[in-house]
Motif scaffolding. Structure first.
Motif, PDB file in Angstrom:
ATOM      1  N   ALA A 186      18.779   4.351 -14.464  1.00 57.41           N
ATOM      2  CA  ALA A 186      18.051   4.796 -13.101  1.00 57.41           C
ATOM      3  C   ALA A 186      17.297   3.989 -12.482  1.00 57.41           C
ATOM      4  O   ALA A 186      16.820   2.695 -13.234  1.00 57.41           O
ATOM      5  N   GLU A 187      18.052   3.315 -11.184  1.00 56.26           N
ATOM      6  CA  GLU A 187      16.832   2.110 -10.337  1.00 56.26           C
ATOM      7  C   GLU A 187      16.622   2.673  -9.191  1.00 56.26           C
ATOM      8  O   GLU A 187      17.400   3.668  -8.832  1.00 56.26           O
ATOM      9  N   GLU A 188      15.369   2.372  -8.631  1.00 52.74           N
ATOM     10  CA  GLU A 188      14.948   2.879  -7.934  1.00 52.74           C
ATOM     11  C   GLU A 188      15.149   1.712  -6.964  1.00 52.74           C
ATOM     12  O   GLU A 188      14.854   0.640  -6.801  1.00 52.74           O
ATOM     13  N   ILE A 189      15.434   2.450  -5.457  1.00 49.57           N
ATOM     14  CA  ILE A 189      15.626   2.239  -4.090  1.00 49.57           C
ATOM     15  C   ILE A 189      14.909   1.544  -3.310  1.00 49.57           C
ATOM     16  O   ILE A 189      14.100   2.448  -3.463  1.00 49.57           O
ATOM     17  N   VAL A 190      14.338   0.505  -3.405  1.00 45.45           N
ATOM     18  CA  VAL A 190      13.175   0.256  -2.512  1.00 45.45           C
ATOM     19  C   VAL A 190      13.582  -0.721  -1.534  1.00 45.45           C
ATOM     20  O   VAL A 190      14.307  -2.819  -1.757  1.00 45.45           O
ATOM     21  N   ALA A 191      13.336  -0.458  -0.649  1.00 40.57           N
ATOM     22  CA  ALA A 191      14.001  -1.606   0.709  1.00 40.57           C
ATOM     23  C   ALA A 191      13.360  -3.113   0.023  1.00 40.57           C
ATOM     24  O   ALA A 191      13.537  -3.837   0.689  1.00 40.57           O
ATOM     25  N   SER A 192      11.664  -2.932   0.436  1.00 46.46           N
ATOM     26  CA  SER A 192      10.854  -3.679   0.983  1.00 46.46           C
ATOM     27  C   SER A 192      10.068  -3.965  -0.243  1.00 46.46           C
ATOM     28  O   SER A 192       9.464  -2.405  -0.694  1.00 46.46           O
ATOM     29  N   ARG A 193       9.806  -4.114  -1.706  1.00 51.54           N
ATOM     30  CA  ARG A 193       8.515  -3.991  -2.366  1.00 51.54           C
ATOM     31  C   ARG A 193       7.136  -4.615  -1.043  1.00 51.54           C
ATOM     32  O   ARG A 193       5.555  -4.438  -2.159  1.00 51.54           O
ATOM     33  N   THR A 194       7.084  -5.602  -0.510  1.00 48.60           N
ATOM     34  CA  THR A 194       5.916  -6.263   0.232  1.00 48.60           C
ATOM     35  C   THR A 194       4.960  -5.199   0.461  1.00 48.60           C
ATOM     36  O   THR A 194       5.869  -4.496   1.410  1.00 48.60           O
ATOM     37  N   ALA A 195       4.083  -5.285   0.581  1.00 48.33           N
ATOM     38  CA  ALA A 195       3.053  -4.936   1.325  1.00 48.33           C
ATOM     39  C   ALA A 195       1.977  -6.241   1.439  1.00 48.33           C
ATOM     40  O   ALA A 195       1.961  -7.019   0.936  1.00 48.33           O
ATOM     41  N   ILE A 196       1.150  -5.273   2.361  1.00 48.07           N
ATOM     42  CA  ILE A 196      -0.323  -6.995   2.793  1.00 48.07           C
ATOM     43  C   ILE A 196      -1.302  -5.692   2.946  1.00 48.07           C
ATOM     44  O   ILE A 196      -1.501  -5.109   2.318  1.00 48.07           O
ATOM     45  N   GLU A 197      -2.790  -6.653   2.108  1.00 53.62           N
ATOM     46  CA  GLU A 197      -3.732  -5.647   2.064  1.00 53.62           C
ATOM     47  C   GLU A 197      -4.866  -6.758   3.575  1.00 53.62           C
ATOM     48  O   GLU A 197      -4.351  -8.162   3.872  1.00 53.62           O
ATOM     49  N   LEU A 198      -5.397  -5.898   4.249  1.00 53.81           N
ATOM     50  CA  LEU A 198      -5.672  -6.365   5.175  1.00 53.81           C
ATOM     51  C   LEU A 198      -7.214  -5.616   5.289  1.00 53.81           C
ATOM     52  O   LEU A 198      -7.614  -5.020   5.543  1.00 53.81           O
ATOM     53  N   THR A 199      -8.229  -6.789   5.334  1.00 54.30           N
ATOM     54  CA  THR A 199      -9.553  -6.969   6.222  1.00 54.30           C
ATOM     55  C   THR A 199     -10.305  -6.903   7.365  1.00 54.30           C
ATOM     56  O   THR A 199      -9.747  -8.067   7.859  1.00 54.30           O
ATOM     57  N   PHE A 200     -10.078  -5.809   8.072  1.00 56.15           N
ATOM     58  CA  PHE A 200     -10.555  -5.732   9.210  1.00 56.15           C
ATOM     59  C   PHE A 200     -12.484  -5.584   9.580  1.00 56.15           C
ATOM     60  O   PHE A 200     -12.653  -4.941   9.384  1.00 56.15           O
ATOM     61  N   ARG A 201     -12.373  -6.340  10.834  1.00 57.02           N
ATOM     62  CA  ARG A 201     -14.054  -6.237  10.927  1.00 57.02           C
ATOM     63  C   ARG A 201     -13.525  -6.546  12.879  1.00 57.02           C
ATOM     64  O   ARG A 201     -12.828  -6.797  12.715  1.00 57.02           O
ATOM     65  N   CYS A 202     -15.205  -6.048  13.214  1.00 58.17           N
ATOM     66  CA  CYS A 202     -15.638  -6.089  14.626  1.00 58.17           C
ATOM     67  C   CYS A 202     -16.703  -6.758  15.419  1.00 58.17           C
ATOM     68  O   CYS A 202     -17.872  -6.573  14.963  1.00 58.17           O
ATOM     69  N   SER A 203     -16.502  -7.046  16.444  1.00 60.98           N
ATOM     70  CA  SER A 203     -17.545  -7.817  17.269  1.00 60.98           C
ATOM     71  C   SER A 203     -17.963  -7.565  18.328  1.00 60.98           C
ATOM     72  O   SER A 203     -17.279  -6.904  19.257  1.00 60.98           O
ATOM     73  N   ASN A 204     -19.496  -6.794  18.773  1.00 63.21           N
ATOM     74  CA  ASN A 204     -19.539  -6.744  19.888  1.00 63.21           C
ATOM     75  C   ASN A 204     -19.020  -5.582  20.528  1.00 63.21           C
ATOM     76  O   ASN A 204     -18.368  -6.092  21.427  1.00 63.21           O
ATOM     77  N   LEU A 205     -18.523  -4.407  19.679  1.00 68.79           N
ATOM     78  CA  LEU A 205     -18.392  -2.970  20.716  1.00 68.79           C
ATOM     79  C   LEU A 205     -18.525  -2.533  21.175  1.00 68.79           C
ATOM     80  O   LEU A 205     -20.207  -2.619  20.961  1.00 68.79           O
ATOM     81  N   ASP A 206     -18.630  -1.823  22.517  1.00 65.69           N
ATOM     82  CA  ASP A 206     -19.361  -0.732  23.572  1.00 65.69           C
ATOM     83  C   ASP A 206     -19.510  -0.450  23.000  1.00 65.69           C
ATOM     84  O   ASP A 206     -18.933   0.642  21.404  1.00 65.69           O
ATOM     85  N   ASN A 207     -20.808   0.155  23.198  1.00 66.69           N
ATOM     86  CA  ASN A 207     -21.633   1.362  22.573  1.00 66.69           C
ATOM     87  C   ASN A 207     -21.348   2.741  22.872  1.00 66.69           C
ATOM     88  O   ASN A 207     -21.245   2.952  24.263  1.00 66.69           O
TER      89      ASN A 207
END
Length: 581
Positions: A186-207
């Motif tokens: 058995a072989e797993e069909i994976v189009a791509s194993r690529t994954a990304i890790e993102l860390t988001f932050r924001c500044s000055n959001l409207d209240n």
């Protein structure tokens, strides 16, 4: 993560879909259970299956031809619940070969949460049919060379994904002479194993709040060809903060499509009634997010157009971290030698009713009809046993008065003073009946001790090695008396290689169980204020399961691969290197 987010984003404050991915999406023709598919999609999730390709080879086949060797073809079936075989694919015909390696692969969807019995039939194809497409061949016109059966998870759990089976006569009868062997890889069909890790932050959001600051969270959607968008994940909520920093999100290539595919990123102010207020939105591809990270610059949010005018806001989105990496799947771990160890705990409280009365939840029907406890043990155990090599399962009871005369909230189901392990699913069923004969039903309903005992077993295994993950099945009819103690035990256990499946039987009010299964709200918190590292509980009431189309197994086990992956990834545990690679 549990399925509590849909397109309207009602639900809790936790991140969803940005932590663990379903291995791959299956095409529509893969013969999947529509009820299960609907179950996932109605919760905004992709179903939990991986696409598998089976490569087949055989050796020492019987020679049925007089002037030459046999011309073999393999046909693969999946065995349905009613016992009927449904064909899922055929290989090509290989001429004059008793040791064929077929090139044509058989594709199917591997579903962790159900048993998938397979049957392989080998035929010698008559020479006069050799120029016909294999699909059009009538099997009754060909000579039968042998058959073999297994379940798909038996192949998936093998070290090298390969399983060799002896071929038998029809219906599994032993042949007088050796019919040869069949090897399935058995072989797993994976189009791509690529994954990304993102860390988001924001500044000055409207209240957007009047008496406090906004409680922002991000929702990311992928734009699809039809012009609409599909939400792929959301971050957790950061309370009372106009400059929030969120936990890392993990997105797989399956989710975002390609690095140039536009993503819509919306920032909302969380409201517990589900009417979240949009603070601002923007559109960026993964490639553009990577550029933001590289340059350390921010992107301004835009407020939706009023009479055609879009307003650029002062609030900005920053990408503090952007890492691209290969993501290993559940199957990568299982096939490299990781095991799921099954444990069970049964409720012996008096609210179940006297086991001698037919209306008791513990009544053992002489006709052999299973009660809810037996059914839950059989259904869940039947799937998980394939992932546990020694098939020795810890089995406990709780809330009963033992022969010693004391009420125990964690006793060995088999009555043994020292060993709590039993042999196989049959062993659990036998120990359950033994328990009913020897233990008087009592109470109250306390989970704390059983969870702590299971956690002790899981913790102990860590000092030996890290290739075991434990799954505790608790079957209960009752309302908990020790809710806070149970929460404390679960928070403590959330650091361990452990998941807990709770099946509710009977007609009790299971609101508390929904609290433990932190799908619809915040993560569990202990009495000292510590928050669970991850969600390790999945709860299903039997009555809902049996009124609908879903089996308890599918509903209970749907989160298990995700919980397993959240554990190994949080500790950066990689699949073991395979021998010979």
């Amino acid at each position: 993560m549990g399925g509590c987010v849909s397109g309207d984003l009602k639900g809790g404050k936790q991140a969803i879909g940005g932590a663990l991915q379903r291995p791959t999406e299956a095409p529509n023709d893969s013969g999947l259970n529509d009820a299960v598919d609907f179950f996932y999609r109605s919760r905004g999730l992709h179903a939990l299956y991986a696409q598998i390709e089976l490569a087949l080879s055989a050796s020492k086949l019987l020679d049925r031809d007089i002037t030459s060797k046999s011309d073999p073809m393999a046909v693969v079936y999946i065995k349905k619940k009613d016992g009927k075989l449904e064909e899922i694919g055929r290989t090509e015909v290989i001429l004059n070969n008793l040791n064929p390696s077929w090139i044509e692969k058989i594709r199917l969807a591997y579903q962790f949460e159900i048993v998938q019995p397979l049957a392989f039939h080998i035929y010698d194809v008559d020479t006069k049919y050799h120029n016909l497409p294999v699909k059009s061949l009538k099997l009754e016109d060909q000579q039968f060379l042998g058959e073999a059966t297994c379940v798909l998870s038996e192949i998936a759990t093998k070290q090298n994904h390969s399983l060799t089976l002896n071929l038998h006569n029809k219906n599994g009868h032993e042949a007088l002479r050796n019919l040869g062997t069949l090897t399935i890889h058995a072989e797993e069909i994976v189009a791509s194993r690529t994954a990304i890790e993102l860390t988001f932050r924001c500044s000055n959001l409207d209240n957007k709040d009047v008496f406090s600051l906004s409680d922002p969270f991000l929702r990311i959607s992928r734009i699809v060809e039809t012009g609409g968008s599909i939400p792929i994940c959301k971050s957790e909520v950061v309370n009372n903060n106009l400059n929030p920093l969120w936990r890392p999100l993990h997105l797989s290539m399956q989710q975002f499509g390609s690095k140039d595919n536009p993503l819509v990123i919306e920032c909302f102010d969380f409201n517990s009634n589900g009417n979240h207020v949009l603070i601002g939105k923007l559109q960026k591809s993964v490639a553009e997010l990577e550029k933001l990270h590289r340059e350390g610059s921010g992107a301004n949010f835009i407020s939706p157009s009023h009479r055609g005018h879009e307003k650029v806001l002062k609030g900005q989105l920053f990408v503090d971290r952007f890492v691209e990496r290969d993501q290993h799947s559940f199957l990568d771990y299982i096939s490299s030698g990781f095991e799921l160890n099954f444990m069970v705990a049964v409720d012996f409280t008096a609210s179940n009713g006297n086991p001698r009365n037919p209306d008791s939840l513990h009544y053992i029907d002489p006709s052999g009809c299973l009660n809810s406890y037996q059914r839950a043990i059989m259904e869940v155990g039947e799937v998980i046993q394939f992932y546990d090599s020694d098939r020795r399962f810890p089995a406990w009871g709780f809330g009963g008065r033992t022969p010693a005369g004391t009420i125990s909230h964690c006793f060995n189901l088999n009555g043994s003073p020292s060993g709590f392990e039993v042999e196989g699913i049959e062993g659990i069923m036998a120990a359950y009946e033994t328990g009913l004969r020897n233990v008087a039903l009592a109470g109250p309903t306390l989970f704390g001790q059983v969870i702590n005992t299971a956690a002790q077993v899981a913790g102990q295994s860590l000092s030996d090695n890290n290739n075991k993950y434990f799954v505790l099945l608790i079957i209960t009819d009752g309302v908990l008396t020790d809710l806070q103690e149970t929460k404390d035990a679960l928070v403590k256990a959330s650091d361990l290689p452990l998941s807990i499946l709770i099946v509710g039987v009977g007609g009790a009010d299971f609101t508390q169980m929904e609290i433990l299964d932190a799908d619809h709200g915040c993560r569990l918190e202990s009495s000292t204020g510590r928050v669970a590292t991850r969600d390790i509980v999945q709860f299903v009431p039997m009555r809902e399961v049996h009124s609908g189309q879903l089996s308890a197994v599918q509903a209970l086990l749907e989160e298990l691969p995700g919980q397993f992956l959240s554990y190994v990834r949080s500790r950066d545990i990689k699949p073991f290197a395979r021998h010979g690679t």
